[in-house]
Design an enzyme around this catalytic site. Structure first.
Site, PDB file in Angstrom:
ATOM      1  N   ASP A  13     -66.842  -3.397 -32.427  1.00 39.30           N
ATOM      2  CA  ASP A  13     -66.234  -2.252 -31.734  1.00 39.30           C
ATOM      3  C   ASP A  13     -66.283  -0.983 -32.581  1.00 39.30           C
ATOM      4  O   ASP A  13     -65.446  -0.098 -32.420  1.00 39.30           O
ATOM      5  CB  ASP A  13     -64.772  -2.549 -31.343  1.00 39.30           C
ATOM      6  N   LYS A  16     -71.276   1.098 -32.201  1.00 36.83           N
ATOM      7  CA  LYS A  16     -72.714   0.916 -32.412  1.00 36.83           C
ATOM      8  C   LYS A  16     -73.521   1.393 -31.213  1.00 36.83           C
ATOM      9  O   LYS A  16     -74.630   1.905 -31.375  1.00 36.83           O
ATOM     10  CB  LYS A  16     -73.022  -0.562 -32.690  1.00 36.83           C
ATOM     11  N   GLY A  40     -69.959  -5.364 -25.897  1.00 35.74           N
ATOM     12  CA  GLY A  40     -69.664  -4.294 -24.953  1.00 35.74           C
ATOM     13  C   GLY A  40     -70.028  -2.964 -25.575  1.00 35.74           C
ATOM     14  O   GLY A  40     -69.195  -2.311 -26.195  1.00 35.74           O
ATOM     15  N   HIS A  41     -71.295  -2.569 -25.479  1.00 33.64           N
ATOM     16  CA  HIS A  41     -71.762  -1.340 -26.106  1.00 33.64           C
ATOM     17  C   HIS A  41     -71.624  -0.181 -25.118  1.00 33.64           C
ATOM     18  O   HIS A  41     -72.219  -0.195 -24.048  1.00 33.64           O
ATOM     19  CB  HIS A  41     -73.208  -1.496 -26.572  1.00 33.64           C
ATOM     20  N   GLN A 221     -71.208  -7.290 -32.240  1.00 29.83           N
ATOM     21  CA  GLN A 221     -70.045  -7.603 -33.068  1.00 29.83           C
ATOM     22  C   GLN A 221     -70.161  -6.905 -34.436  1.00 29.83           C
ATOM     23  O   GLN A 221     -70.745  -5.844 -34.518  1.00 29.83           O
ATOM     24  CB  GLN A 221     -69.862  -9.127 -33.217  1.00 29.83           C
TER      25      GLN A 221
END
Length: 421
Positions: A13, A16, A40-41, A221
């Site tokens: 988080d 990235k 979740g990007h 991650q």
């Protein structure tokens, strides 16, 4: 430099997605090399927010090639839904999105196994996303996994499905509710759509690098969730570090030219596990609200804490970080005082590095305090635009980690960025 790895330096988080999106403007391809739909990007383009779970962030740059390496685990039905959503939004992936035939599938029984086993550890739940990632990697290592190309061979797919479901029933008894025939039908239904997407990703990458084309390797991650180097057992099930790009995409280590580590200006962690600099008072709540610190995959509130230098030093070492991208500096704009953990006090001794083989609950942060700058940084586009106290804070980070800062993010949008090199 043609080959760059983008890796999280904390617990994920870190932002990235935005950094990959910024760098992908001048990249030929973006490659996801590990993880699954637990990622979740997030990328904000004008007034639209996109959250990508499996599709590489390069999908939001028209013409950029997007690749899923062999180290990724794939929920085929979730991936189809994500592709459909992107294409409806105007980002066509036909002819520029390819998947390694050796990537393993997440199947419904993996999700069921994770639901059944989530509370098994005596210290409390691991806090997974319950997307079946861990059980899929377990099957991969146990050599019972089903790979992407096998959906193109119905006889092989059907046989392996039946074997795995029977194995699950034998272990779980009446609790096993999945049916091999139902899984077979739902996946083979989409086999022809995915057929042109299944390509030798390792070979495609090699060809691009031979042509001196720029390739970004996108990690999911963060380093502290790496199955080997993170806060085990509160970790993910794959190699999140930069070396994972080599095994997870089929590229030799000597082909990697640069590793960019992404770190927030503070720290967050979602789920359970050690978090030495966690803030337990109102300040942590304020950081969460200002920074919108809620998981993009699960919606869970993230735990917030001060920046942890020993964590960044470990990450710089194991990843071979060339430069850092510091994100969410603007979240600290209103803080009166900002703390930074420069070391741990362990059994009366101060450690600049994380001491291995010692429980985290024996590690007590040694803080250095910085005065807040109390100014808006969101409009800054050059180093000189930042308040002097913000520059002092960033100078302290790069000095203590001993890695230069190449990018500073001061907002969620694409253009909210300061380039330092």
């Amino acid at each position: 430099m043609p080959a760059k790895v983008i890796v999280g330096m904390q617990w994920g988080d870190e932002g990235k997605g935005k950094i990959v999106d910024v760098l992908s403007e001048h990249s030929h391809a973006v490659v996801r090399y590990q993880g699954g739909p637990n990622a979740g990007h997030t990328v904000v383009i004008d007034d639209r927010t996109f959250v990508l779970h499996l599709v590489p962030t390069g999908a939001l740059r028209k013409g950029t090639i997007c690749l899923l390496g062999n180290g990724v685990v794939i929920d085929l039905l979730s991936l189809k839904k994500e592709i459909d959503g992107l294409e409806e939004a105007g980002f066509k992936l036909e002819g520029r999105f390819f998947i390694s035939p050796n990537a393993h599938l997440i199947l419904p029984y993996h999700i069921q196994v994770e639901d059944m086993d989530e509370g098994r550890d005596p210290g409390g739940k691991l806090g997974t996303t319950r997307r079946g990632i861990g059980p899929a990697y377990t099957d991969k290592v146990a050599r019972t996994g089903i790979r992407m190309f096998e959906i193109l061979h119905p006889d092989i797919f059907s046989r392996k499905l039946k074997e795995n479901v029977e194995r699950l029933r034998g272990a779980a008894g009446h609790k096993a509710k999945v049916m091999a025939d139902e899984i077979f039908e739902s996946h083979v239904l989409h086999a022809e759509r995915f057929r042109p997407m299944i390509k030798d990703v390792s070979l495609l990458i090699d060809d691009m690098l031979q042509r001196r084309q720029s390739v970004l390797f996108e990690g999911a991650q963060g380093t502290m969730l790496d199955v080997d180097h993170g806060t085990y057992p509160f970790v993910t099930s794959s190699s999140t570090v930069s070396g994972g790009a080599c095994t997870g995409a089929g590229v030799a280590p000597r082909r990697i030219d640069e590793v960019i580590g992404v770190a927030k200006a503070y720290s967050t962690r979602v789920g359970n596990g050690p978090f030495p600099t966690e803030i337990h008072d109102r300040t942590g709540v304020i950081l969460r609200e200002i920074g919108s610190e809620y998981g993009r995959t699960t919606g869970r509130p993230r735990r917030c804490g001060w920046l942890d230098i020993p964590v960044l030093r470990l990450s710089a070492r194991v990843n071979g970080i060339s430069s850092m991208a510091i994100t969410k500096l603007d979240v600290l704009d209103s803080a009166d005082t900002i703390k930074m953990c420069r070391a741990y006090l362990v059994r009366g001794e101060e450690h600049r590095e994380i001491p291995q083989g010692i429980p985290f609950d024996e590690m007590h942060p040694v803080y250095e305090e910085f005065p807040g700058w109390k100014e808006d940084t969101s409009s800054a586009r050059k180093w000189e635009d930042l308040p002097s106290k913000a520059r002092e804070y960033l100078d302290a980070v790069r000095g203590l980690v001993n890695v230069p800062v190449s990018l500073v993010s001061v907002g969620s949008k694409r253009d909210d960025i300061i380039r330092l090199s």
